[in-house]
Design a protein around this motif. Structure first.
Motif, PDB file in Angstrom:
ATOM      1  N   GLU A  41     -38.652 -67.729  77.637  1.00  0.00           N
ATOM      2  CA  GLU A  41     -38.116 -69.097  77.628  1.00  0.00           C
ATOM      3  C   GLU A  41     -37.895 -69.594  79.059  1.00  0.00           C
ATOM      4  N   ARG A  42     -37.374 -68.710  79.913  1.00  0.00           N
ATOM      5  CA  ARG A  42     -37.182 -69.079  81.317  1.00  0.00           C
ATOM      6  C   ARG A  42     -38.513 -69.407  81.979  1.00  0.00           C
ATOM      7  N   GLN A  43     -39.524 -68.606  81.670  1.00  0.00           N
ATOM      8  CA  GLN A  43     -40.853 -68.825  82.220  1.00  0.00           C
ATOM      9  C   GLN A  43     -41.419 -70.173  81.763  1.00  0.00           C
ATOM     10  N   PHE A  44     -41.251 -70.475  80.475  1.00  0.00           N
ATOM     11  CA  PHE A  44     -41.721 -71.761  79.952  1.00  0.00           C
ATOM     12  C   PHE A  44     -41.043 -72.918  80.677  1.00  0.00           C
ATOM     13  N   LYS A  45     -39.725 -72.861  80.834  1.00  0.00           N
ATOM     14  CA  LYS A  45     -38.990 -73.950  81.471  1.00  0.00           C
ATOM     15  C   LYS A  45     -39.419 -74.126  82.925  1.00  0.00           C
ATOM     16  N   PHE A  46     -39.700 -73.019  83.601  1.00  0.00           N
ATOM     17  CA  PHE A  46     -40.164 -73.128  84.979  1.00  0.00           C
ATOM     18  C   PHE A  46     -41.507 -73.855  85.027  1.00  0.00           C
ATOM     19  N   ILE A  47     -42.444 -73.420  84.201  1.00  0.00           N
ATOM     20  CA  ILE A  47     -43.774 -74.033  84.196  1.00  0.00           C
ATOM     21  C   ILE A  47     -43.692 -75.506  83.770  1.00  0.00           C
ATOM     22  N   ARG A  48     -42.830 -75.803  82.830  1.00  0.00           N
ATOM     23  CA  ARG A  48     -42.746 -77.161  82.281  1.00  0.00           C
ATOM     24  C   ARG A  48     -42.005 -78.128  83.186  1.00  0.00           C
ATOM     25  N   PHE A  49     -40.924 -77.657  83.862  1.00  0.00           N
ATOM     26  CA  PHE A  49     -40.050 -78.605  84.537  1.00  0.00           C
ATOM     27  C   PHE A  49     -39.914 -78.416  86.049  1.00  0.00           C
ATOM     28  N   ASN A  50     -40.155 -77.215  86.563  1.00  0.00           N
ATOM     29  CA  ASN A  50     -39.828 -76.946  87.964  1.00  0.00           C
ATOM     30  C   ASN A  50     -40.770 -77.671  88.916  1.00  0.00           C
ATOM     31  N   ILE A  51     -40.228 -78.105  90.042  1.00  0.00           N
ATOM     32  CA  ILE A  51     -41.030 -78.810  91.027  1.00  0.00           C
ATOM     33  C   ILE A  51     -42.106 -77.909  91.616  1.00  0.00           C
ATOM     34  N   ASP A  52     -41.866 -76.581  91.599  1.00  0.00           N
ATOM     35  CA  ASP A  52     -42.838 -75.621  92.143  1.00  0.00           C
ATOM     36  C   ASP A  52     -43.815 -75.108  91.096  1.00  0.00           C
ATOM     37  N   SER A  53     -43.800 -75.693  89.911  1.00  0.00           N
ATOM     38  CA  SER A  53     -44.743 -75.304  88.856  1.00  0.00           C
ATOM     39  C   SER A  53     -46.176 -75.552  89.309  1.00  0.00           C
ATOM     40  N   PRO A  54     -47.110 -74.686  88.885  1.00  0.00           N
ATOM     41  CA  PRO A  54     -48.523 -74.911  89.235  1.00  0.00           C
ATOM     42  C   PRO A  54     -49.152 -76.072  88.468  1.00  0.00           C
ATOM     43  N   LEU A  55     -48.474 -76.563  87.433  1.00  0.00           N
ATOM     44  CA  LEU A  55     -49.027 -77.669  86.657  1.00  0.00           C
ATOM     45  C   LEU A  55     -48.875 -78.991  87.407  1.00  0.00           C
ATOM     46  N   GLU A  57     -48.354 -83.130  87.350  1.00  0.00           N
ATOM     47  CA  GLU A  57     -47.454 -83.946  86.545  1.00  0.00           C
ATOM     48  C   GLU A  57     -48.123 -84.373  85.243  1.00  0.00           C
ATOM     49  N   GLU A  58     -49.407 -84.621  85.289  1.00  0.00           N
ATOM     50  CA  GLU A  58     -50.135 -84.984  84.078  1.00  0.00           C
ATOM     51  C   GLU A  58     -50.167 -83.817  83.093  1.00  0.00           C
ATOM     52  N   GLN A  59     -50.402 -82.595  83.606  1.00  0.00           N
ATOM     53  CA  GLN A  59     -50.397 -81.408  82.740  1.00  0.00           C
ATOM     54  C   GLN A  59     -49.021 -81.186  82.117  1.00  0.00           C
ATOM     55  N   LYS A  60     -47.975 -81.399  82.899  1.00  0.00           N
ATOM     56  CA  LYS A  60     -46.616 -81.180  82.394  1.00  0.00           C
ATOM     57  C   LYS A  60     -46.312 -82.063  81.190  1.00  0.00           C
ATOM     58  N   ARG A  61     -46.807 -83.278  81.216  1.00  0.00           N
ATOM     59  CA  ARG A  61     -46.512 -84.213  80.128  1.00  0.00           C
ATOM     60  C   ARG A  61     -47.086 -83.742  78.793  1.00  0.00           C
ATOM     61  N   SER A  62     -48.202 -83.028  78.843  1.00  0.00           N
ATOM     62  CA  SER A  62     -48.824 -82.564  77.600  1.00  0.00           C
ATOM     63  C   SER A  62     -48.559 -81.085  77.322  1.00  0.00           C
ATOM     64  N   PHE A  63     -47.824 -80.436  78.201  1.00  0.00           N
ATOM     65  CA  PHE A  63     -47.567 -79.002  78.070  1.00  0.00           C
ATOM     66  C   PHE A  63     -46.488 -78.751  77.014  1.00  0.00           C
ATOM     67  N   LYS A  64     -46.799 -77.957  76.017  1.00  0.00           N
ATOM     68  CA  LYS A  64     -45.867 -77.713  74.911  1.00  0.00           C
ATOM     69  C   LYS A  64     -45.327 -76.289  74.861  1.00  0.00           C
ATOM     70  N   ALA A  65     -46.166 -75.309  75.205  1.00  0.00           N
ATOM     71  CA  ALA A  65     -45.730 -73.916  75.048  1.00  0.00           C
ATOM     72  C   ALA A  65     -46.672 -72.983  75.797  1.00  0.00           C
ATOM     73  N   LEU A  66     -46.141 -71.800  76.127  1.00  0.00           N
ATOM     74  CA  LEU A  66     -46.963 -70.701  76.612  1.00  0.00           C
ATOM     75  C   LEU A  66     -47.329 -69.831  75.413  1.00  0.00           C
ATOM     76  N   SER A  67     -48.408 -69.087  75.535  1.00  0.00           N
ATOM     77  CA  SER A  67     -48.874 -68.246  74.438  1.00  0.00           C
ATOM     78  C   SER A  67     -48.690 -66.775  74.806  1.00  0.00           C
ATOM     79  N   PHE A  68     -48.069 -66.028  73.904  1.00  0.00           N
ATOM     80  CA  PHE A  68     -47.781 -64.613  74.153  1.00  0.00           C
ATOM     81  C   PHE A  68     -48.201 -63.770  72.952  1.00  0.00           C
ATOM     82  N   TYR A  69     -48.457 -62.503  73.224  1.00  0.00           N
ATOM     83  CA  TYR A  69     -48.583 -61.522  72.155  1.00  0.00           C
ATOM     84  C   TYR A  69     -47.187 -61.233  71.596  1.00  0.00           C
TER      85      TYR A  69
END
Length: 205
Positions: A41-55, A57-69
């Protein structure tokens, strides 16, 4: 026996019990799963919201979830550390053609699902805490269910000659989300010829 002596013995037994508990207590399966879920969950929030995310801004708007085993405690292993003779600096190739320097420290040798495996443990040349190691690996799921450039694990030494490798915490490099980033590729020693269905799956663009 004097009451004072009985009291001192009782205190000593409590202290001894506390020490034994500290040394032998292990994380319950429920607590372990909850901890991994919290980390995801922490990883998802970082990717979705953090200023240092690799995504972008356009990707962030459509980003819904990370996929895990699914979380599988068997993919958390304690490995034996076997030092590399004549330690040297390894220049890992990056996805953009450059290189990044790491120290070849040791091999982590372990058994996973009945299979003997080993991984080369690398250490950043500027790492201040010498118990921390970087593991870049690829496996038989790479380029199919997981990112083709391999995945990473941040591993920590847990004993004099042991280290914990938790594949449930395997994560994608930034270049899996955004090709503008340059990421280290796994060394040849860490190209596993078995599937590791644990940790993060490929990012669904």
């Amino acid at each position: 026996m004097k009451p004072k002596n009985i009291f001192l013995i009782a205190v000593a037994l409590v202290v001894l019990a506390a020490v034994i508990y500290t040394l032998t207590a292990t994380e319950s399966p429920e607590d372990y799963i909850e901890r991994i879920e919290d980390e995801r969950e922490r990883q998802f929030k970082f990717i979705r919201f953090n200023i240092d995310s690799p995504l972008s801004e356009e990707q962030k708007r459509s980003f819904k979830a990370l996929s895990f085993y699914p979380i599988d405690p068997e993919y958390k292993v304690t490995a034996r550390m076997v030092p590399v003779s004549n330690k040297k600096v390894r220049e890992l190739p990056m996805t953009d053609g450059t290189t990044e320097r790491y120290i070849e420290h040791s091999y982590a040798e372990f058994t996973l699902k009945g299979m003997p495996l080993r991984l080369l443990l690398l250490q950043d040349i500027n790492e201040a805490d010498k118990r921390n190691f970087f593991v870049a690996f690829a496996d038989d799921t790479s380029a199919r269910e997981t990112y083709g450039g391999g995945r990473y694990i941040n591993a920590r030494q847990t004993g004099k000659n042991s280290i914990t490798i938790d594949f449930n915490l395997a994560y994608n490099p930034y270049c899996a989300y955004n090709p503008d980033y340059a990421c280290p590729l796994p060394p040849k020693e860490n190209l596993l010829k078995v599937p590791i269905p644990a940790g993060e799956k490929n990012y669904d663009k």
